[in-house]
Design a protein around this motif. Sequence first.
Motif, PDB file in Angstrom:
ATOM      1  N   ALA A 219       0.842  -1.205   0.000  1.00 43.31           N
ATOM      2  CA  ALA A 219       0.000   0.000   0.000  1.00 43.31           C
ATOM      3  C   ALA A 219       0.875   1.253   0.000  1.00 43.31           C
ATOM      4  O   ALA A 219       0.561   2.251  -0.659  1.00 43.31           O
ATOM      5  N   TYR A 220       1.984   1.193   0.729  1.00 47.99           N
ATOM      6  CA  TYR A 220       2.911   2.328   0.766  1.00 47.99           C
ATOM      7  C   TYR A 220       3.501   2.570  -0.620  1.00 47.99           C
ATOM      8  O   TYR A 220       3.634   3.721  -1.066  1.00 47.99           O
ATOM      9  N   LEU A 221       3.846   1.484  -1.320  1.00 48.87           N
ATOM     10  CA  LEU A 221       4.368   1.613  -2.687  1.00 48.87           C
ATOM     11  C   LEU A 221       3.329   2.226  -3.609  1.00 48.87           C
ATOM     12  O   LEU A 221       3.651   3.051  -4.472  1.00 48.87           O
ATOM     13  N   ALA A 222       2.077   1.812  -3.463  1.00 48.39           N
ATOM     14  CA  ALA A 222       0.999   2.370  -4.286  1.00 48.39           C
ATOM     15  C   ALA A 222       0.870   3.874  -4.040  1.00 48.39           C
ATOM     16  O   ALA A 222       0.645   4.651  -4.979  1.00 48.39           O
ATOM     17  N   TRP A 223       1.053   4.291  -2.788  1.00 49.74           N
ATOM     18  CA  TRP A 223       0.992   5.723  -2.467  1.00 49.74           C
ATOM     19  C   TRP A 223       2.188   6.467  -3.066  1.00 49.74           C
ATOM     20  O   TRP A 223       2.031   7.577  -3.602  1.00 49.74           O
ATOM     21  N   VAL A 224       3.370   5.871  -3.006  1.00 50.99           N
ATOM     22  CA  VAL A 224       4.560   6.503  -3.588  1.00 50.99           C
ATOM     23  C   VAL A 224       4.386   6.678  -5.095  1.00 50.99           C
ATOM     24  O   VAL A 224       4.745   7.714  -5.669  1.00 50.99           O
ATOM     25  N   VAL A 225       3.809   5.681  -5.761  1.00 55.45           N
ATOM     26  CA  VAL A 225       3.651   5.721  -7.214  1.00 55.45           C
ATOM     27  C   VAL A 225       2.528   6.663  -7.645  1.00 55.45           C
ATOM     28  O   VAL A 225       2.682   7.441  -8.592  1.00 55.45           O
ATOM     29  N   GLY A 226       1.387   6.599  -6.968  1.00 56.70           N
ATOM     30  CA  GLY A 226       0.222   7.342  -7.440  1.00 56.70           C
ATOM     31  C   GLY A 226      -0.414   8.293  -6.458  1.00 56.70           C
ATOM     32  O   GLY A 226      -1.482   8.847  -6.750  1.00 56.70           O
ATOM     33  N   GLY A 227       0.222   8.499  -5.294  1.00 57.34           N
ATOM     34  CA  GLY A 227      -0.361   9.400  -4.315  1.00 57.34           C
ATOM     35  C   GLY A 227      -1.632   8.821  -3.700  1.00 57.34           C
ATOM     36  O   GLY A 227      -1.897   7.625  -3.786  1.00 57.34           O
ATOM     37  N   ARG A 228      -2.431   9.693  -3.093  1.00 57.46           N
ATOM     38  CA  ARG A 228      -3.643   9.235  -2.427  1.00 57.46           C
ATOM     39  C   ARG A 228      -4.629   8.613  -3.411  1.00 57.46           C
ATOM     40  O   ARG A 228      -5.273   7.608  -3.106  1.00 57.46           O
ATOM     41  N   SER A 229      -4.734   9.203  -4.589  1.00 62.02           N
ATOM     42  CA  SER A 229      -5.670   8.652  -5.580  1.00 62.02           C
ATOM     43  C   SER A 229      -5.197   7.288  -6.066  1.00 62.02           C
ATOM     44  O   SER A 229      -6.006   6.374  -6.287  1.00 62.02           O
ATOM     45  N   TRP A 235      -5.684  -0.211  -3.606  1.00 59.79           N
ATOM     46  CA  TRP A 235      -5.599  -0.844  -2.284  1.00 59.79           C
ATOM     47  C   TRP A 235      -5.995  -2.324  -2.296  1.00 59.79           C
ATOM     48  O   TRP A 235      -5.422  -3.103  -1.518  1.00 59.79           O
ATOM     49  N   PRO A 236      -6.960  -2.783  -3.125  1.00 59.33           N
ATOM     50  CA  PRO A 236      -7.252  -4.224  -3.103  1.00 59.33           C
ATOM     51  C   PRO A 236      -6.047  -5.079  -3.514  1.00 59.33           C
ATOM     52  O   PRO A 236      -5.783  -6.122  -2.908  1.00 59.33           O
ATOM     53  N   VAL A 237      -5.329  -4.622  -4.547  1.00 59.26           N
ATOM     54  CA  VAL A 237      -4.124  -5.348  -4.978  1.00 59.26           C
ATOM     55  C   VAL A 237      -3.080  -5.329  -3.870  1.00 59.26           C
ATOM     56  O   VAL A 237      -2.446  -6.349  -3.568  1.00 59.26           O
ATOM     57  N   ALA A 238      -2.902  -4.160  -3.250  1.00 55.55           N
ATOM     58  CA  ALA A 238      -1.929  -4.029  -2.170  1.00 55.55           C
ATOM     59  C   ALA A 238      -2.281  -4.936  -0.998  1.00 55.55           C
ATOM     60  O   ALA A 238      -1.402  -5.547  -0.384  1.00 55.55           O
ATOM     61  N   LEU A 239      -3.563  -5.035  -0.688  1.00 59.42           N
ATOM     62  CA  LEU A 239      -3.993  -5.877   0.429  1.00 59.42           C
ATOM     63  C   LEU A 239      -3.715  -7.350   0.149  1.00 59.42           C
ATOM     64  O   LEU A 239      -3.213  -8.076   1.018  1.00 59.42           O
ATOM     65  N   VAL A 240      -4.020  -7.795  -1.069  1.00 61.46           N
ATOM     66  CA  VAL A 240      -3.789  -9.191  -1.433  1.00 61.46           C
ATOM     67  C   VAL A 240      -2.292  -9.522  -1.370  1.00 61.46           C
ATOM     68  O   VAL A 240      -1.882 -10.536  -0.792  1.00 61.46           O
ATOM     69  N   ALA A 241      -1.464  -8.656  -1.969  1.00 61.63           N
ATOM     70  CA  ALA A 241      -0.018  -8.904  -1.980  1.00 61.63           C
ATOM     71  C   ALA A 241       0.556  -8.865  -0.571  1.00 61.63           C
ATOM     72  O   ALA A 241       1.321  -9.756  -0.176  1.00 61.63           O
ATOM     73  N   GLY A 242       0.198  -7.842   0.190  1.00 63.64           N
ATOM     74  CA  GLY A 242       0.744  -7.697   1.530  1.00 63.64           C
ATOM     75  C   GLY A 242       0.301  -8.799   2.475  1.00 63.64           C
ATOM     76  O   GLY A 242       1.104  -9.339   3.233  1.00 63.64           O
ATOM     77  N   LEU A 243      -0.985  -9.147   2.413  1.00 61.83           N
ATOM     78  CA  LEU A 243      -1.516 -10.168   3.313  1.00 61.83           C
ATOM     79  C   LEU A 243      -0.938 -11.540   3.006  1.00 61.83           C
ATOM     80  O   LEU A 243      -0.551 -12.286   3.919  1.00 61.83           O
ATOM     81  N   SER A 244      -0.845 -11.899   1.716  1.00 62.05           N
ATOM     82  CA  SER A 244      -0.306 -13.212   1.354  1.00 62.05           C
ATOM     83  C   SER A 244       1.168 -13.322   1.729  1.00 62.05           C
ATOM     84  O   SER A 244       1.618 -14.336   2.270  1.00 62.05           O
ATOM     85  N   PHE A 245       1.937 -12.252   1.470  1.00 56.26           N
ATOM     86  CA  PHE A 245       3.361 -12.270   1.808  1.00 56.26           C
ATOM     87  C   PHE A 245       3.553 -12.330   3.320  1.00 56.26           C
ATOM     88  O   PHE A 245       4.333 -13.140   3.837  1.00 56.26           O
ATOM     89  N   ALA A 246       2.840 -11.462   4.055  1.00 51.79           N
ATOM     90  CA  ALA A 246       3.016 -11.382   5.506  1.00 51.79           C
ATOM     91  C   ALA A 246       2.608 -12.674   6.202  1.00 51.79           C
ATOM     92  O   ALA A 246       3.269 -13.129   7.141  1.00 51.79           O
ATOM     93  N   ALA A 247       1.506 -13.285   5.736  1.00 56.03           N
ATOM     94  CA  ALA A 247       1.025 -14.513   6.369  1.00 56.03           C
ATOM     95  C   ALA A 247       2.038 -15.645   6.219  1.00 56.03           C
ATOM     96  O   ALA A 247       2.355 -16.346   7.189  1.00 56.03           O
TER      97      ALA A 247
END
Length: 546
Positions: A219-229, A235-247
């Motif tokens: 999600a932080y990377l998504a913000w760096v690349v595209g800002g808040r918008s 965020w759905p892509v970020a959640l899937v990637a982050g959750l699968s990796f972290a788990a």
Amino acid sequence: MSTALTIGLGLPLWPQPLAPVHSGAVSALVAAIPLAVVLVLMGVLRKSGLFAAACGLTVALLLAVGVWGMPAQLAGLTLAYGWAFALWSILWTVFNGLWLYHLAQDTGSFGNLRRWMERCAPGERAAQAILVAFCFGALLEGSAGFGAPVAITAFLLVGLGFAPRLAVLVCLIANTAPVAFGGIGVPIVALAGVTGLDVMKLSAMVGRQLPFLSLLLPAYLAWVVGGRSGLARAWPVALVAGLSFAAVQFLVSNLWGPYATDVLSSLAAIVATVAFLKVRSSQHQAAALTPSPAASPDAAAPQSSREALSAWLPWALISVVMIAWSYFRLFPLGQVSIPIPGLHDRVLITLYQKPYAAIFTFQPLVGGTAVLATVLLTALVFGAGPRVLARTGVAALRQLRVPGPVVLLIVSLSYLYNYSGMAYTLGAALAATGVLFPFVSAFLGWVACFLSGSDTSSNLLFGNLQVAAAHQLNLDPVLLAATNSSGGVAGKMISPQNIAVGVTTVGLAGAEGQVLRSTFWHSVLFAALVGALAFVQAYAATWMIP
């Protein structure tokens, strides 16, 4: 100034002074000068990494000899020792990693990988950053590390339409969460070796810290690349990637150990993210996202199974080879330990009251050799002959002409910082922060990784200091030792060594200072997050400590 002592066979022993200017706090400030020189020259004055590293090393040498009283002969031998380590343990790995990258380019494999990535996330800049820099970069970090993942993934992002500086920034930020388990878990194994703590407990503790960062990082990377918008859309892509990796990172590090944590976590994230993107694409939701301005015209063209296999073959091979190298314990095969004449056991670490070993461990089958084996296997599979191998090898060597000397100077600075005692002066001062030390311990790892470019070296440098401070403050040594490693991952993105290698493939050699300037505060924020978590675990959530 210190006076020479003798031990053992009567050889002179030089003790490191912890407070050479008679005040621990002032001595620590003086010890920080070489670090400040490198940071200011690169981050503020935007000088090249080579110039900044040379100046930092010169200042460190003057302080080591003139203030800490280190004998000039010991200082010279320390620099030579650092060069030897840098050449074999780091640059050999980086060279072969870049060789594999050039071979993949020459055979068309890298082009197929770019098309595969583009087809999975057509026009989705944030999703591409997550898939390439976070998921694929973690796979490379888990297999090889030492800067090559940033160089390879940054070039891939540039091929997908990212500006070079943004590509490097994104890849440096992404190259954090997997670092503590990089190179088949070497940093954790080294931490266990230097502290005498159980490797499984250390793995589990780091695995109860970094997954929080791993969950937030996409999600932080998504913000760096595209800002808040951009974050709102991705965020759905970020959640899937982050959750699968972290788990998977949490489960593997706690149940299996550090060795395959990165490889399995990254593979899980790649599979989960690609599957999610395909499902979303089939539902025609991708059109709502901002397109990449330089998307390839053939991004939507069908890709055969053979092309997809070609795209992933070199990187699948390097993962398999590295895991096999570790499983069959090939790294120490043929190992030769060479005590550095005139330096080995000639320095007394006053903080620990023990001689400082200086043994160059030459391993013919070090990680870089495993990557070389992957290069040869890849060439064999793709039918690339000797001419192709020679051409791509020369291209990799040319790419290291500028970053190579930077790495040599920075590693030499790191070794001089250690053997002169400046690192221990700084560490001892930070360890005196008392109740705040769990928070500060993350920044100890951060400083050490900034200096050395390696979480492994960070653990070797301050692992024992963390344990000593833990006993003094009645805190759990496993927690603080693990925090050293977890905090170190934040320092990786501002390490001149890592930056120097990372810019090699995108035409930014000489612009390392601008890159460091763009990553610095991201790095401080990540270290503070790790420190805050360690503080909570030390006093309010002790149940999280294994």
